[in-house]
Structures are given as structure tokens and as C-alpha cells.
Design a protein around this motif. Structure first.
Motif, mmCIF file in Angstrom:
data_model
loop_
_atom_site.group_PDB
_atom_site.id
_atom_site.type_symbol
_atom_site.label_atom_id
_atom_site.label_comp_id
_atom_site.label_asym_id
_atom_site.label_seq_id
_atom_site.Cartn_x
_atom_site.Cartn_y
_atom_site.Cartn_z
ATOM 1 N N VAL A 191 -7.883 5.686 5.528
ATOM 2 C CA VAL A 191 -8.180 5.902 6.987
ATOM 3 C C VAL A 191 -8.989 7.202 7.039
ATOM 4 C CG1 VAL A 191 -7.059 6.834 9.100
ATOM 5 C CG2 VAL A 191 -5.933 5.317 8.113
ATOM 6 N N MET A 227 -1.481 -0.109 8.162
ATOM 7 C CA MET A 227 -1.811 -0.573 7.011
ATOM 8 C C MET A 227 -0.550 -0.766 6.336
ATOM 9 S SD MET A 227 -5.422 0.509 5.797
ATOM 10 C CE MET A 227 -5.294 2.147 5.812
ATOM 11 N N LEU A 228 0.687 -0.173 6.855
ATOM 12 C CA LEU A 228 1.746 -0.389 6.182
ATOM 13 C C LEU A 228 2.575 -1.165 6.854
ATOM 14 C CD1 LEU A 228 2.474 3.496 5.420
ATOM 15 C CD2 LEU A 228 1.431 1.908 3.908
ATOM 16 N N GLY A 229 2.157 -1.801 7.867
ATOM 17 C CA GLY A 229 2.827 -2.808 8.709
ATOM 18 C C GLY A 229 3.709 -2.339 9.580
ATOM 19 N N GLU A 263 -10.451 1.308 6.730
ATOM 20 C CA GLU A 263 -9.141 0.893 7.363
ATOM 21 C C GLU A 263 -8.878 -0.729 7.002
ATOM 22 O OE1 GLU A 263 -10.857 1.957 9.790
ATOM 23 O OE2 GLU A 263 -10.343 3.914 10.121
ATOM 24 N N MET A 269 -3.145 4.903 12.562
ATOM 25 C CA MET A 269 -3.950 3.863 11.872
ATOM 26 C C MET A 269 -3.196 3.451 10.415
ATOM 27 S SD MET A 269 -7.628 5.055 13.278
ATOM 28 C CE MET A 269 -8.563 4.464 11.981
ATOM 29 N N ALA A 270 -2.773 4.753 9.702
ATOM 30 C CA ALA A 270 -2.183 4.445 8.462
ATOM 31 C C ALA A 270 -0.955 3.835 8.243
ATOM 32 C CB ALA A 270 -2.053 5.802 7.890
ATOM 33 N N GLN A 289 8.511 -8.319 2.984
ATOM 34 C CA GLN A 289 7.997 -8.691 4.358
ATOM 35 C C GLN A 289 6.525 -9.660 4.584
ATOM 36 O OE1 GLN A 289 7.066 -5.284 6.725
ATOM 37 N NE2 GLN A 289 9.212 -4.385 6.602
ATOM 38 N N LEU A 309 4.896 8.856 7.044
ATOM 39 C CA LEU A 309 4.604 7.661 6.712
ATOM 40 C C LEU A 309 5.525 7.492 5.408
ATOM 41 C CD1 LEU A 309 0.638 7.875 6.485
ATOM 42 C CD2 LEU A 309 1.961 6.464 7.784
ATOM 43 N N GLU A 310 5.743 8.482 4.638
ATOM 44 C CA GLU A 310 6.792 8.287 3.626
ATOM 45 C C GLU A 310 8.209 7.742 4.140
ATOM 46 O OE1 GLU A 310 6.455 9.199 0.327
ATOM 47 O OE2 GLU A 310 4.894 10.299 0.352
ATOM 48 N N THR A 331 -1.806 -7.003 6.960
ATOM 49 C CA THR A 331 -0.969 -5.961 5.817
ATOM 50 C C THR A 331 0.343 -6.068 6.183
ATOM 51 O OG1 THR A 331 -1.599 -4.079 7.261
ATOM 52 C CG2 THR A 331 -2.917 -4.686 5.063
ATOM 53 N N ARG A 332 1.351 -5.899 5.146
ATOM 54 C CA ARG A 332 2.621 -5.743 5.441
ATOM 55 C C ARG A 332 3.131 -4.935 4.662
ATOM 56 N NH1 ARG A 332 1.717 -7.737 9.295
ATOM 57 N NH2 ARG A 332 2.800 -9.492 10.596
ATOM 58 N N LEU A 333 4.366 -4.212 4.542
ATOM 59 C CA LEU A 333 4.628 -3.227 4.115
ATOM 60 C C LEU A 333 5.162 -3.551 2.405
ATOM 61 C CD1 LEU A 333 5.806 -0.391 4.079
ATOM 62 C CD2 LEU A 333 8.199 -1.083 4.367
ATOM 63 N N MET A 384 0.905 -1.254 -0.305
ATOM 64 C CA MET A 384 -0.014 0.079 -0.237
ATOM 65 C C MET A 384 0.990 1.089 0.043
ATOM 66 S SD MET A 384 -3.406 0.758 2.645
ATOM 67 C CE MET A 384 -3.729 -0.768 2.598
ATOM 68 N N ALA A 430 -2.876 4.701 2.076
ATOM 69 C CA ALA A 430 -3.145 4.405 3.462
ATOM 70 C C ALA A 430 -3.610 5.524 4.152
ATOM 71 C CB ALA A 430 -1.806 3.947 4.070
ATOM 72 N N LEU A 431 -3.030 6.396 3.951
ATOM 73 C CA LEU A 431 -3.877 7.906 4.735
ATOM 74 C C LEU A 431 -5.297 7.818 4.296
ATOM 75 C CD1 LEU A 431 -2.747 9.575 6.892
ATOM 76 C CD2 LEU A 431 -1.827 10.882 5.233
ATOM 77 N N ASN A 470 5.087 12.967 5.742
ATOM 78 C CA ASN A 470 6.435 12.807 5.887
ATOM 79 C C ASN A 470 6.836 11.791 6.512
ATOM 80 O OD1 ASN A 470 6.893 15.144 4.372
ATOM 81 N ND2 ASN A 470 7.515 16.388 5.903
ATOM 82 N N GLU A 486 11.724 1.232 5.340
ATOM 83 C CA GLU A 486 11.358 -0.127 5.700
ATOM 84 C C GLU A 486 11.184 -0.345 7.301
ATOM 85 O OE1 GLU A 486 12.723 -3.524 3.081
ATOM 86 O OE2 GLU A 486 13.715 -1.625 1.971
ATOM 87 N N SER A 487 10.633 0.561 7.858
ATOM 88 C CA SER A 487 10.709 0.354 9.354
ATOM 89 C C SER A 487 9.413 -0.281 9.851
ATOM 90 C CB SER A 487 10.769 1.545 10.210
ATOM 91 O OG SER A 487 11.884 2.174 9.787
ATOM 92 N N ARG A 488 9.337 -1.086 10.878
ATOM 93 C CA ARG A 488 8.316 -1.674 11.597
ATOM 94 C C ARG A 488 7.907 -0.987 12.796
ATOM 95 N NH1 ARG A 488 9.681 -7.655 11.965
ATOM 96 N NH2 ARG A 488 7.834 -7.795 13.029
ATOM 97 N N PRO A 519 1.666 5.150 1.030
ATOM 98 C CA PRO A 519 1.501 5.955 2.111
ATOM 99 C C PRO A 519 0.370 6.776 1.845
ATOM 100 C CG PRO A 519 3.852 5.887 1.774
ATOM 101 C CD PRO A 519 3.153 5.269 0.407
ATOM 102 N N GLU A 529 14.791 -1.274 11.219
ATOM 103 C CA GLU A 529 13.486 -1.482 11.233
ATOM 104 C C GLU A 529 12.732 -0.542 12.467
ATOM 105 O OE1 GLU A 529 12.073 -5.591 9.555
ATOM 106 O OE2 GLU A 529 12.804 -5.726 11.602
ATOM 107 N N ILE A 533 8.561 5.929 6.744
ATOM 108 C CA ILE A 533 8.491 4.514 7.317
ATOM 109 C C ILE A 533 8.598 3.667 6.218
ATOM 110 C CG2 ILE A 533 6.600 2.956 8.023
ATOM 111 C CD1 ILE A 533 5.871 5.095 9.951
ATOM 112 N N VAL A 534 8.087 4.112 5.020
ATOM 113 C CA VAL A 534 8.138 3.281 3.865
ATOM 114 C C VAL A 534 9.525 3.077 3.332
ATOM 115 C CG1 VAL A 534 7.314 3.022 1.259
ATOM 116 C CG2 VAL A 534 5.685 3.614 3.170
#
Lengths: 124, 137, 285
Positions: free
Chosen positions: A90, C231-233, A95, C227-228, A107, C193-194, A101-103, A81, A86-87, C191, C200-202, A83, C170, C196-197
Motif C-alpha cells: 500500500v 488485500m488480506l481479504g 495495491e 487498503m492493506a 478462504q 492487521l496482525e 485476494t483472500r486471507l 499475503m 500488505a502494508l 497491530n 481470520e476476521s473478514r 500483513p 470473523e 485480523i490475520v
């Protein structure tokens, strides 16, 4: 154009690259469930990295598909997904709770292998 | 300022409307998240028209001025009409998923304004996203 | 012999004297900061320049309001003078006195020069009105410029503090400092969320120790980000919430279950390691 479904060992990878119409979405669901049933896969990854928009319709299709796969006893994971997507989901109140879900693909596959491995160890 | 009109008769129309929307929003100066909000709203409204009214016309307008950046989205369709507009706009969770008005609460959450006019045979949904220029980076 | 005099006549005939008198008053009102920034000569030059524009302005047919074109130059100069002082940290009083002290200076000379009480009275009233209006311009400009400076400073504090640090594989640490308002919060969430992607952080640890107040709408943005990110894990942990903040938040409709918080950064780090499946152990001796 159908969504391609690839086999990776005991996993299936479905990568959605294009926007789905309502017929296309239903066809995707049917194809995936049929393939899961036939191939006896232990896990499915649905990759949406190519999608820069997911509206409520598609969110519903993805949730439903994951739930249907799970009902067949196969684990489903959604990955990739973006970013912004995702936002926006939400903010829309969609959601997709209940969907794992995974990045990214890495993963997602890693987490499925761990879960399936544990399960196999438990059940022998 | 700029205006584009897209006929939505199939899923390609939805894609075309979204691409046009993405470009107009970017040119107007909206950030990437706002662009996503705008095209998601376009997707909701055009898909709605396609599924429930067999298609419609999507008009996108860049209404920006020196204080605000603004994109307006208008979708006209000739479907059966939304029987109860107030109910359609009420809390999204109570609206029947997949019904004619179901995308509307979502659009109202994503965008700044939303106006609906509907009677059997003609429905017009007008929505817009504005941002004050001083709020932009 | 009584001659009809106006303020304009006075200003042209006795400009040097008026200037000296006014300059002394402005200088007396200058605080230590002002004295650091400007020599007496520079200050006198500023006063002289403004007086010169006012002399031209007052020689107009009628001067009821500073909106007339004759006063444009004076207003503009005054705005520059006020804005500069606001930026440099001068006090509001000092800046207002710059203009207001001209009243007293002019009054002294007007009383000397104007014979007829009626003329004196009407000229005093007009002059008073004009200078009051100019003082308002000074005040307005000063306040606006101060506001702008404060906003720019708080923005730059937030910009400095937002860079995220990959403190472990991570695990992202995002320290926040300063005042966050809603537009910044929006940008910050995007910023984050970007990042994190990209990394590749958890887990992302959001440390808010340096943020004095987080209002409802900013808290909602953080909730949205949580919450977002899910969804990105990824998980977002919030650390450094003060007891006061905790009290405010429980009064809002955010339950503590929605936001994953830890009291201290240390506890947050421990939780982050647990999430990514790592354990801290003593070295073998």
C-alpha cells in the motif's frame, strides 16, 4: 527451481516458496498458463504465504499472472499475503487492484468454490 | 557501527542482501514493519542493478546513535546510468514500469532519505531508514 | 562597626531564622493537594535541605551563574522537587513559589545585616539573578515532567483501548479511546492487521466514538490500514465519527468513498453481519 502447481479437484494451487528471478518469474507464468489451459481448471489459487517481501517487480508479475489466468476464463485468487507485506505494498502504491485476494488457502478455496458453484448453477 | 557488503550478480545476491538487511534492521531495533520496508527497498535497488546493469555491490551500514536508529543502504552499479534523475524520481505512476529508474519513487516512499548519483558507467543509490528512539515502543 | 558581609555569611550565621521565614512562606503557598501529600515536618525538611545546598553554593568565590559546579547540588535537588510536584498534580505557581519566596526572606535579613548601601545593592542584584535562574530551572523541569506524564497517560489510555474483541465469527470490534498521535497510529495499524490475520476476521469495526480528534496524518494511516486489510481479504468499517470530524475529513483530500464509514456502531454491526453473510432473525415463539 520451478514453482510447483498442484491439482485440487477442478482447482489449481500454486504456492510460491522462493524468491523469483526474472527468468524464474517468466517461467512461472508460462507454466501456470499452460497448466490452466491443459487441465481445464475452473480456478487458480496463488499462495504467497511464504513470502516475507514482495517488491514492485514481483507485484507486477503477480498482477499480470492473475490477469492472464482470468483472460483464459479461469478465476484467479491470490492468498496468504503477510500483513507487513500488505502494508508495504500500500505504501509503495502497488495495491494490486483488480486481483482478488483472500486471507489464506481455506478462504481462497472456499470463495472459488462458491463463485464457480454459482456460475455453474446459472449456466446449468 | 556494523557494515556488510554483498555482491549482487544473480537472484541469490538479492536474497542474501535482503537477509543481511533483515538481520541488521532487527538488531538495530526496527519493528517488523520497518524491517519489511527496509528489505523491500533493498530488493528494489538490488533487482534494479541486476536487471539493468547485470549486477552491483550492496553495502549495508548500521549508523545508529543514542538518539536515532538508522540503517543505510547503498547500491553501486556500472550500468548505462539514469538519463533523467529528476524524472525518475517524479511521481511513480508516470515512470515507465520496468525502466532503469522505476524502483526509485517506491524507495523514496518507503525510506527516510534517498540520494542518487548517476553517470554513464556508474550509478550510486544511497538510501536510509531512521527512527527516533523515543518513537519506538 | 560595619563588616563586609555577603549572602553566604548571612546564611551561615542566621540559617535558622532564614529557614523559618522561608518555610512559613512556602507553607502559606501550599495548596490542599500539597498539604495532603506532605506533613509540615516533611515540607520543612525539604526546605532545609535546599537551603543547606544553597548556603554552600553561595559561599563560592563568585556566584554569577547557576552553571558553576557549586550550584550543581542545588539545581539537582530543585529538579527533583519540581518533578515530584508535577507528578503529584501540584500547581505551577505553588512550585515556583517554593524558590521565589526565598528572595523575600533573604531581602528582609539582608536589609538588617548589610550596612553599606553599595554592598547591599550588589548582593541583592546577585542574589536576585541566582534565584531567578533557579526559578527558571523549576519551571522548565515542572513543564517537562508534566508533558511526560500527560503523554504516558494518553499512551496508556490507548493501550487499554486497543485490544480488539472478536464479537462474532470473523467480526472484530476495535474500540479506540483517547488521543492518537502519529507514532501510535503507525503501531496501531500494524497491530490491527496482525490481529485480523490471527483471528481470520473478514470485518474489523473501528469505533472512534472515544477519540476527540483525528488529524490528517492519522486519518491517512487508517486509510492505509483499510487498503492493506482489503488485500488480506478483510474490510474495515469506521463507526462513531462525530459530525465535526466528518466536516474536517471532507475538507481533506479523503473522499468518503475511500473510507468505509457508518454513523453508529449499531449500523456498523449490521453491515458487518451482511458482509459475512449472516442475518439476525427473531426467535420462533
Amino acid at each position: 527451481m520451478r514453482v510447483p502447481i498442484l491439482k485440487l479437484g477442478n482447482l489449481l494451487i500454486a504456492s510460491i516458496q522462493v524468491e523469483l528471478s526474472d527468468t524464474g518469474a517468466r517461467r512461472f507464468q508460462d507454466d501456470l498458463l499452460e497448466t490452466v489451459a491443459k487441465s481445464d481448471a475452473d480456478g487458480v489459487v496463488i499462495d504467497i504465504a511464504a513470502l516475507d517481501v514482495v517488491d514492485s517487480y514481483l507485484a507486477r508479475i503477480l498482477s499480470e499472472t492473475a490477469a492472464q489466468v482470468n483472460l483464459l476464463g479461469t478465476k484467479a485468487v491470490l492468498c496468504g499475503m503477510q500483513p507487513a507485506v500488505a502494508l508495504t505494498l500500500v505504501e509503495m502504491g502497488r495495491e494490486m487492484l483488480g486481483v482478488t485476494t483472500r486471507l489464506d488457502l481455506d478462504q481462497a478455496v472456499g470463495s472459488l468454490r462458491r463463485k464457480i458453484g454459482t456460475q455453474q448453477a446459472e449456466h446449468g | 557501527m556494523g557494515e556488510r557488503v554483498i555482491a549482487v550478480d544473480d537472484v541469490d545476491g538479492i536474497i542474501a542482501a535482503r537477509q543481511a538487511g533483515r538481520e541488521m534492521a532487527r538488531i538495530a531495533g526496527f519493528g517488523s514493519i520497518d524491517q519489511t520496508r527496509i528489505i523491500t527497498a533493498i530488493s528494489e535497488l538490488t533487482r534494479n542493478a541486476l536487471i539493468h546493469a547485470s549486477g552491483g555491490i550492496c553495502t549495508l551500514t548500521d549508523d545508529s546513535d543514542d538518539k536515532f536508529i538508522r540503517i543505510a543502504v547503498r547500491v553501486d552499479d556500472h550500468g548505462p546510468g539514469i538519463p533523467d534523475i529528476e524524472q525518475a524520481l517524479a511521481d511513480g505512476f508516470t515512470t515507465i514500469e520496468g525502466s532503469y529508474g522505476s524502483g526509485l519513487p517506491i524507495v523514496s516512499r518507503l525510506l527516510s532519505t534517498l540520494v542518487i548519483e548517476s553517470e554513464p558507467g556508474h550509478t550510486v543509490v544511497s538510501a536510509a531508514m531512521s527512527r527516533h528512539r523515543s518513537d519506538l515502543r | 562597626m560595619a563588616v563586609e558581609r555577603t549572602v553566604a555569611d548571612l546564611l551561615s550565621d542566621r540559617q535558622e531564622e532564614v529557614l523559618d521565614n522561608w518555610f512559613e512562606a512556602v507553607k502559606a503557598a501550599t495548596g490542599p493537594r500539597g498539604r495532603e501529600l506532605r506533613s509540615d515536618n516533611e515540607l520543612k525538611a525539604e526546605v532545609a535541605a535546599l537551603l543547606s545546598t544553597l548556603t554552600s553554593a553561595f559561599s563560592a568565590e563568585s556566584y554569577d551563574s547557576i552553571d558553576s559546579p557549586e550550584f550543581a547540588a542545588s539545581v539537582e535537588m530543585l529538579q527533583e522537587i519540581s518533578a515530584a510536584r508535577a507528578r503529584q498534580g501540584s500547581s505551577p505557581t505553588e512550585t515556583a513559589t517554593f524558590v521565589l519566596s526565598l528572595k523575600n526572606s533573604l531581602l528582609v535579613f539582608m536589609q538588617e545585616e548589610f550596612d553599606s548601601p553599595e554592598t547591599l545593592n550588589s548582593e541583592i542584584i546577585k542574589m536576585n539573578n541566582i534565584i531567578d535562574m533557579l526559578a527558571l530551572v523549576t519551571f522548565e523541569t515542572f513543564a517537562n515532567e508534566r508533558e511526560r506524564v500527560v503523554q504516558a497517560q494518553s499512551r496508556s489510555i490507548l493501550e487499554l483501548s486497543t485490544p480488539a474483541v472478536e464479537i462474532w465469527d470473523e467480526i472484530l470490534l476495535v474500540p479506540l479511546v483517547g488521543v492518537i498521535d502519529t507514532p501510535r497510529a503507525q503501531q496501531f495499524v500494524e497491530n490491527l492487521l496482525e490481529t485480523i490475520v490471527e483471528t481470520e476476521s473478514r470485518v474489523a469495526i473501528l469505533d472512534v466514538t472515544g477519540v476527540p480528534v483525528i488529524d490528517t496524518s492519522v486519518a491517512r494511516h487508517i486509510l492505509k490500514a483499510t487498503m492493506a486489510a482489503h488485500m488480506l481479504g478483510a474490510r474495515i468499517l469506521i463507526t462513531g465519527i462525530s459530525p465535526e470530524m466528518a466536516q474536517t475529513w471532507t475538507k481533506l483530500d479523503l473522499s468518503s468513498a475511500d473510507l468505509h464509514t457508518k454513523g453508529s456502531l449499531r449500523a456498523g454491526l449490521r453491515e458487518a453481519f451482511a458482509i459475512v453473510g449472516k442475518r439476525v432473525a427473531d426467535q420462533e415463539r
